[in-house]
Write an enzyme that holds these catalytic residues in place. Structure first.
Site, mmCIF file in Angstrom:
data_model
loop_
_atom_site.group_PDB
_atom_site.id
_atom_site.type_symbol
_atom_site.label_atom_id
_atom_site.label_comp_id
_atom_site.label_asym_id
_atom_site.label_seq_id
_atom_site.Cartn_x
_atom_site.Cartn_y
_atom_site.Cartn_z
ATOM 1 N N HIS A 45 45.490 110.884 47.278
ATOM 2 C CA HIS A 45 46.133 110.096 46.212
ATOM 3 C C HIS A 45 45.780 108.619 46.303
ATOM 4 C CE1 HIS A 45 49.412 113.363 45.677
ATOM 5 N NE2 HIS A 45 48.178 113.806 45.508
ATOM 6 N N GLU A 149 49.961 115.890 33.956
ATOM 7 C CA GLU A 149 50.436 115.224 32.756
ATOM 8 C C GLU A 149 49.375 114.323 32.159
ATOM 9 O OE1 GLU A 149 53.863 113.445 34.806
ATOM 10 O OE2 GLU A 149 53.141 111.518 34.069
ATOM 11 N N TYR A 159 56.462 105.440 34.438
ATOM 12 C CA TYR A 159 56.143 106.827 34.117
ATOM 13 C C TYR A 159 56.876 107.837 34.995
ATOM 14 C CZ TYR A 159 53.277 105.055 30.539
ATOM 15 O OH TYR A 159 52.896 104.413 29.388
#
Length: 166
Positions: A45, A149, A159
């Site tokens: 990530h 998403e 978000y």
């Protein structure tokens, strides 16, 4: 402009190169200028895309730093660039950085927030682009277990990661 991960310590490096004098399809390694470095706590990530927006500013995505569930809470933390899309001006430099902050960035003057942040609450948005017809900024973000998403990214918006997924 490139975004890559270095180790010892683990970090994202945003670096600028000019093209080679002899080959316009090749970077001149000796022209390297580091724009910024952001420490990364885990091996996954780490985000990665860099792109100039229609406004001429450089947009850079940094993932939440990794591991499962964002254990360090970066997604909801405005005091780190992790878990955020940032926006900087690389055509102008400051005394301390190889960039400046666009004056209309949404978190300028917000106590404890990084001025570079454009949007936050993103897990590891790995791709984004502007719709040429509407001008909207679309981003593809990685889910945790159940959902991936696609978001329309707006300046200053949260978000939701890691309080919610998709």
């Amino acid at each position: 402009y490139v975004n890559y991960t270095r180790h010892n310590p683990r970090r994202n490096v945003i670096e600028r190169y000019t093209v080679s004098d002899s080959n316009p399809n090749e970077a001149n390694y000796d022209s390297s200028i580091i724009i910024m470095e952001v420490n990364q706590p885990y091996t996954n990530h780490n985000g990665g895309q860099v792109s100039f927006g229609p406004d001429g500013y450089l947009y850079i995505i940094f993932g939440d730093g990794g591991s499962s569930g964002d254990p360090l809470g970066h997604g909801q933390n405005l005091s780190t660039l992790l878990g955020s899309l940032i926006r900087i001006d690389v055509d102008n430099i400051s005394n301390t950085n190889n960039y400046t902050i666009p004056l209309d960035n949404p978190f300028i003057g917000v106590s404890g927030a990084m001025d570079e942040i454009y949007a936050y609450g993103l897990r590891n948005m790995w791709r984004f682009c502007w719709d040429v017809e509407t001008g909207l900024l679309w981003g593809a973000d990685v889910g945790q277990n159940a959902y991936e998403e696609i978001n329309i990214i707006y300046s200053g918006l949260n978000y939701g990661w890691n309080e919610m997924e998709a």
